[in-house]
Design a protein around this motif. Structure first.
Motif: not given
Lengths: 454, 454
Positions: B45-47, B65, B99
């Protein structure tokens, strides 16, 4: 070329192979949850920080991933306040949302928010990722999935039975041998009361939980340091030396507890559960383990923990009963009991024991080699026919070198390859190659379909 | 009670009913992707913000986000810098992760990062949520799922054929009637060249894309404002008036384009694709739509868009070919073509047309009424037997009032209810009630199994 891009530490990419294996676990768990009438819900990745904060202790609050407010996030903060650099207070002003830390608080929030739409008891399951800003290390990730099933709004011990049945079935389907350990917080409370320290329940259980790891002597030392008297430790002796089957243990426990109130409630609940369990046959061992202390701040009745019989890796599944899940959001007296499967650990167990079924990664049944436009056109109708029969199949998209095409089939674990050149086309046939045996056959369409449908 | 908890605006909880309906869409799309040999991957989900920033334009950067760094996020920032309140510069210092905004940039990142493990062409699908800090409004959410399939590393037009086949099959399975519109950016470039404004391709296509909405006159006005000469607009006339079937349109386009280089490449590609399409029968309409301008900054060849024939709701699926997806991460000359299904819009279409199959929400086949301990014990073995046959079934966990138990069965859309009181037990039978018809029957175990297995 520029430096290779990367992902945040503690997060993972899942390749097709790993995704297939993970889906095998999720699908197995999901199918069992559904069979036991648990229904899926999904909640947003982001929750309001007011929902999350204060629910996981001070340490937990620090591990929440917080989302920076959009736009001018400093606008509500004066220069003076900014200069103070009070991180905690600034955080609440520049961030209103956080990423889900587990599936339990979102469940509690969901139940309270939607209480007027829900017909209780509410049997829900949820399989979604959670995020924790933990220090990444082997087996600990900052993004990982939880697979939870909970029933909210029923006190019945029948629910505990069904949870044990679900655990037994999931691990049977996964072809793993496990031991399902069961305890009850009320028994532990009764013990603490009996030895004169009802207020030191947590210290007592944390210590005796380590018995198998550090041995009697060290457990005593720890208890002494926590202020337990010599006499109380002597009283505790029979519990630390407890052994035998369920009936033996219960006899010992009942004798030990005598007439303490929570003790009686505990023996009553555990006896009820084992009465249910005795009706059925299970594939895995089920044990009363009076030393089990998992999640004690949280659970109020039954406690479950599952360990592998085949490999030492810690708990791979756990849960229990909590009498006041929704109290944190103002809805009192709603009892729940639930279970959570640790997908990552289960993955590691299956991988280490080489117990993933081989067919999992065999996603495509047959690949047509591409020899050029004319041959391609000859293959396309059969390809379509196979797919109409719901058989996953493909044609290599380019007229590339044979070696490259076969390498692709190999890398993708495709069991059959079909070839059609001038010779095959003139006979209205295909050459099919079994990629495992190397065997080749000249066959009709129908024969080909039969071979790959086996 | 305290104020009811809530979720961040633009996000959603999915109840069991809505989850079932959403899963019906996801499962359908997934089954088709798999049949066409696309393989699932998942990305975090997080990059890293360095991966995301600058990929979606300035507006897009604002909609990311961003995750606040853990710990003392101000430590790298001096008092002077803090006092400047430069939001953009501060953001890069207090936030390193964001995100996922779509599934395309993560795919490009994935392909470059793992290029040595991947055997090309790489056919991947991905069904995961994405997050955008957009202003929430009807039908636009801050968290929503994308369902993407892409093939990376193949120029073959065969891939475009398969994408059209997948679209046709997904909507056929969903029982929806759609029109699949196809265009090619090279045709549009040829047109812009032919009327003397190759550099104004975007303005031209954005304007003619609105033809159906605002009519000829307003399109001309817009083009004039953008600096197109009278003469060029006259030249454009035949394109704006184009009509007829594929062959008619192609004749008009080829005549119009003459020998322009990109024009010839475009007519060539589109002719190839329609030659492929002509081999097969499709359930849905397929049209060349020279006015289609979707994602023009991005696509370099084929462009796809799908609209419902039954309801006006805009595009429910779209995609195209991009010749340089991975170039942003330093890996040049890798061509890809892909498609994305809009699950939320498809959901709205199915819901509006009342086309979700009724059985979707019928997750449990039978509920046993709980009349007390003795009756419970009588029911449990049959309940277990049903589940062993993979029939989802349950017993109401508490001996609650009949009305409450029946209300639960109703609310959960359970088609059969089984009852066993003293009378049934003495005959070794069950009363089964069909919840739709109200009909009751006294039956044996075997008869009960037969009834609910129908």
């Amino acid at each position: 070329m520029a430096e290779s891009p990367s992902i945040p530490k503690g997060t993972r990419d899942f390749s097709p192979e790993i995704s297939s294996k993970r889906n095998y676990i999720f699908d197995t768990v999901k199918s069992v949850f559904k069979k036991f009438a648990y229904k899926q819900i999904e909640t947003p990745a982001m929750e309001n920080l007011s929902t999350l904060t204060g629910k996981y202790g001070e340490e937990g609050d620090k591990l929440l991933f917080k989302i920076l407010n959009s736009g001018d996030f400093l606008k509500k903060i004066s220069n003076e306040e900014l200069a103070l650099r009070n991180i905690k207070s600034l955080t609440t002003k520049i961030s209103e949302k956080g990423l889900r830390y587990d599936l339990t608080v979102p469940l509690a929030r969901y139940v309270v928010q939607h209480r007027n739409e829900i017909t209780f008891p509410f049997k829900r399951f949820q399989i979604q990722p959670v995020w924790r800003a933990d220090k990444p290390q082997k087996g600990r990730y900052r993004e990982f999935y939880q697979c939870d099933a909970d029933i909210i709004g029923s006190n019945s011990i029948l629910n505990e039975l069904e949870i044990v049945q679900m655990i037994d079935e999931v691990f049977t389907k996964l072809n793993l041998k496990v031991t399902i350990k069961i305890n009850n917080r009320k028994l532990l409370a009764g013990i603490a009361e009996r030895i004169g320290y009802p207020e030191k329940l947590t210290q007592m259980t944390v210590a005796i939980d380590k018995l198998d790891k550090i041995g009697h002597e060290k457990v005593y030392e720890e208890l002494q340091k926590s202020g337990f008297s010599e006499n109380s430790l002597k009283l505790l002796e029979p519990i630390l030396n407890i052994s035998g089957n369920f009936d033996d243990q219960m006899q010992c426990i009942e004798k030990f507890l005598g007439e303490t109130e929570s003790g009686t409630a505990g023996t009553d609940e555990i006896q009820q559960l084992f009465n249910y369990l005795n009706i059925f046959k299970f594939n895995n061992k089920i044990e009363l383990d009076i030393k089990l202390a998992r999640g004690l701040n949280y659970y109020t009745g039954a406690i479950f923990e599952v360990v592998s019989d085949e490999i030492k890796i810690g708990s791979i599944c756990g849960g229990g009963r909590y009498d006041d899940l929704t109290g944190i959001f103002g809805l009192k007296n709603v009892s729940g009991v639930g279970i959570s499967f640790g997908a990552d650990r289960i993955y590691d167990v299956l991988e280490t024991l080489n117990k993933f079924p081989e067919t999992i990664t065999e996603t495509v049944k047959i690949m047509f080699v591409n020899f050029g436009k004319k041959e391609e056109k000859y293959c396309l109708p059969l390809l379509k026919k196979l797919r109409n029969k719901e058989i996953p199949a493909e044609i290599f998209p380019d007229n590339a070198k044979m070696k490259k095409q076969m390498k692709y089939a190999d890398a993708n674990n495709i069991p059959f390859v079909a070839m059609a050149g001038e010779n095959e086309i003139s006979q209205n046939k295909f050459t099919i190659k079994n990629m495992n045996t190397g065997e080749q056959q000249l066959v009709t369409e129908e024969e080909l379909i039969n071979i790959i449908s086996k």
